[in-house]
Motif scaffolding. Structure first.
Motif, short mmCIF file in Angstrom:
data_model
loop_
_atom_site.label_atom_id
_atom_site.label_comp_id
_atom_site.label_asym_id
_atom_site.label_seq_id
_atom_site.Cartn_x
_atom_site.Cartn_y
_atom_site.Cartn_z
N ILE A 1 0.82 -1.21 0.00
CA ILE A 1 0.00 0.00 0.00
C ILE A 1 0.86 1.26 0.00
O ILE A 1 0.50 2.28 -0.60
N GLY A 2 2.02 1.21 0.65
CA GLY A 2 2.90 2.38 0.69
C GLY A 2 3.41 2.78 -0.68
O GLY A 2 3.53 3.97 -0.98
N ASP A 3 3.71 1.80 -1.53
CA ASP A 3 4.20 2.11 -2.88
C ASP A 3 3.14 2.83 -3.71
O ASP A 3 3.45 3.77 -4.46
N LEU A 4 1.90 2.38 -3.61
CA LEU A 4 0.83 3.04 -4.36
C LEU A 4 0.68 4.49 -3.92
O LEU A 4 0.62 5.40 -4.76
N ILE A 5 0.61 4.71 -2.61
CA ILE A 5 0.42 6.08 -2.12
C ILE A 5 1.60 6.96 -2.51
O ILE A 5 1.42 8.12 -2.92
N HIS A 6 2.80 6.40 -2.43
CA HIS A 6 3.98 7.18 -2.84
C HIS A 6 3.89 7.57 -4.31
O HIS A 6 4.20 8.72 -4.67
N SER A 7 3.44 6.63 -5.16
CA SER A 7 3.36 6.93 -6.59
C SER A 7 2.30 7.99 -6.88
O SER A 7 2.40 8.70 -7.89
N ILE A 8 1.31 8.10 -6.02
CA ILE A 8 0.31 9.18 -6.17
C ILE A 8 0.89 10.50 -5.67
O ILE A 8 0.64 11.56 -6.26
N LYS A 9 1.67 10.42 -4.62
CA LYS A 9 2.25 11.64 -4.03
C LYS A 9 3.29 12.30 -4.91
O LYS A 9 3.58 13.50 -4.74
N VAL A 10 3.88 11.57 -5.85
CA VAL A 10 4.91 12.15 -6.72
C VAL A 10 4.39 12.43 -8.13
O VAL A 10 5.17 12.59 -9.06
N GLN A 11 3.08 12.50 -8.27
CA GLN A 11 2.49 12.76 -9.58
C GLN A 11 2.83 14.16 -10.10
O GLN A 11 2.97 15.12 -9.33
N ASN A 12 2.96 14.24 -11.43
CA ASN A 12 3.10 15.55 -12.09
C ASN A 12 1.73 16.20 -12.23
O ASN A 12 1.22 16.43 -13.33
N TYR A 13 1.14 16.47 -11.09
CA TYR A 13 -0.20 17.03 -11.01
C TYR A 13 -0.32 17.71 -9.64
O TYR A 13 0.25 17.22 -8.66
N PRO A 14 -1.04 18.81 -9.55
CA PRO A 14 -1.12 19.52 -8.27
C PRO A 14 -1.62 18.63 -7.13
O PRO A 14 -2.74 18.12 -7.20
N GLN A 15 -0.80 18.44 -6.12
CA GLN A 15 -1.16 17.54 -5.03
C GLN A 15 -2.37 18.02 -4.23
O GLN A 15 -3.12 17.20 -3.68
N GLN A 16 -2.59 19.32 -4.21
CA GLN A 16 -3.73 19.83 -3.46
C GLN A 16 -5.07 19.45 -4.11
O GLN A 16 -6.14 19.63 -3.49
N LEU A 17 -5.00 18.91 -5.32
CA LEU A 17 -6.23 18.51 -6.01
C LEU A 17 -6.47 17.00 -5.96
O LEU A 17 -7.40 16.50 -6.59
#
Length: 442
Positions: A66-82
């Protein structure tokens, strides 16, 4: 001449001819899909606006991944606040909830041993978000499995599809453990083929795609209208697809949004999972076949073919092969036991059995080769494995035959599959530049 030909045919010949014609009429359009994919580029979207999304992850004892998935979302080239991540820790007995919370997700702990399954967990999580976070104005909800890892541009690409007007969309489903063995490779090739030669063709032809397990979004107003995630059969993704297409909701596809999925590596896990899928397909067919048939004739022009395509996706086509094999085997037994005349009858039935199995294996091999070579650079494994698993792919697919048969009679239920393969999303980006010369699992 036709009358003379028909008069010389036995009832065995007529039966086998009917099976062959039925297959040809029902599924030849998928060969046209291949031609469309190879000759026409997929349409592209450019977003005019960044939208706000909620991520739903139903996780049961997924502390290893589960940690890998969340990390891959957290490093997206997309505004994290959205992007807000919500993990439903569903009947967990490990520390999935703690790991997800520490990684930055909002966690809902669910304990319900009566309503078991991903669909129930998603609905429960969606209702919890409506109660506590309705003021955040989510425009769409993404659904991932805990073992997924996302390409860094995943949300940017899917946002362009949503901004283009899609009410639901699936994405390019790749594998993070293609090279584990012939089983994981079989899954990987099947999903790549589905993405490339089914969904991309559907996108190009402006018909409707189908949701496949994970890596998709649904517009908030679609879920609001439905009152939540109300699809609870064994294959809730296909049920949603059939329900949406019947109602005239087009499902899109984004070929540039890449998701990496962990595939089973033991035959027991593979059998259990594909048995559930086969049983789920039968359930969805029983519930939605009539509506899809009606829609193929009465829906607005743009959705009639989508209804037919979905009907063929659900239709137990493999059962025709099984029925044909069993029928001809019975004829052979009856002829050998003296109940029927031998000679031509036995030769006809044996040749029909061989023809059925040979054609299935041949077509699966052709699709495996075509998919492997067109998606060569996207498959993260050594070249030797890619070539070797092209030959094992038909074997993987032929094991569906006993699964489909047993699923007709045996009750199905949801069984968890353990996930343990961890990867860093940066490894996939590095591998893309080296054309997959090394396996990425660690």
């Amino acid at each position: 001449m036709l009358e003379q030909f028909m008069s010389q045919m036995t009832f065995v010949d007529i039966f086998n001819l009917c099976v062959f014609v039925t297959f040809t009429v029902c599924y030849s359009y998928q060969l046209f899909y291949v031609l469309v994919t190879l000759t026409r580029p997929a349409p592209k979207h450019v977003a005019a606006k960044n939208h706000r999304y909620a991520v739903l992850v139903a996780a049961r004892n997924e502390s290893a991944v589960i940690g890998d998935l969340i990390h891959s979302i957290k490093v997206q080239n997309y505004p994290q606040q959205l992007i807000d991540i919500f993990v439903i820790a569903d009947n967990c007995t490990d520390n999935t909830a703690d790991i997800a919370r520490d990684a930055g997700a909002t966690v809902f702990v669910r304990n319900n041993t009566k309503q078991v399954g991903k669909g129930y967990a998603l609905d429960w999580g969606y209702q919890a978000i409506r109660e506590s976070y309705a003021d955040r104005g989510y425009e769409a909800f993404f659904v991932f499995d805990a073992d997924n890892v996302l390409d860094v541009n995943y949300f940017r690409e899917m946002n362009a599809t949503f901004d283009g007007g899609a009410k639901a969309s699936t994405s390019y489903r790749n594998s993070k453990n293609y090279g584990s063995n012939w089983i994981s490779a079989g899954y990987a090739v099947w999903f790549l083929r589905e993405a490339k030669f089914l969904n991309q063709a559907r996108l190009t032809l402006n018909t409707s795609c189908a949701i496949s397990g994970t890596g998709f979004f649904i517009a908030a107003d679609v879920l609001e209208k439905a009152g939540g995630w109300k699809w609870h059969l064994l294959t809730e993704d296909i049920e949603f697809s059939a329900s949406s297409i019947t109602d005239g909701v087009r499902i899109s596809y984004c070929p540039t949004a890449i998701l990496y999925d962990e595939q089973p590596i033991t035959f027991r896990d593979s059998w259990n999972q594909r048995f559930r899928w086969a049983k789920g397909f039968y359930q969805v067919f029983a519930h939605y076949a009539a509506g899809l048939v009606k829609g193929a004739f009465t829906n607005s022009k743009g959705y009639r073919f989508a209804c037919f395509d979905m009907l063929m996706t659900l239709a137990p086509g493999m059962l025709l092969s099984i029925i044909s094999i069993i029928f001809n085997a019975i004829i052979v037994v009856l002829a050998l036991s003296g109940v029927m005349s031998v000679g031509v009858t036995i030769a006809t039935s044996l040749s029909s059995i061989f023809f059925c199995l040979f054609n299935y294996v041949l077509f699966m091999f052709m699709f495996g080769v075509l998919t492997t070579f067109t998606e060569w650079d996207s498959i993260h494994a050594p070249s030797s494995q890619k070539i070797r698993y092209m030959f094992s792919f038909p074997l993987f697919m032929i094991t569906y035959i006993p699964i489909a048969l047993i699923a007709l009679f045996k009750k199905g239920n949801w069984k968890p599959i353990k996930h343990s393969i961890t990867v860093n999303v940066a490894d996939f980006a590095d591998a893309a530049s080296t054309a997959g010369d090394k396996p990425l699992a660690k």
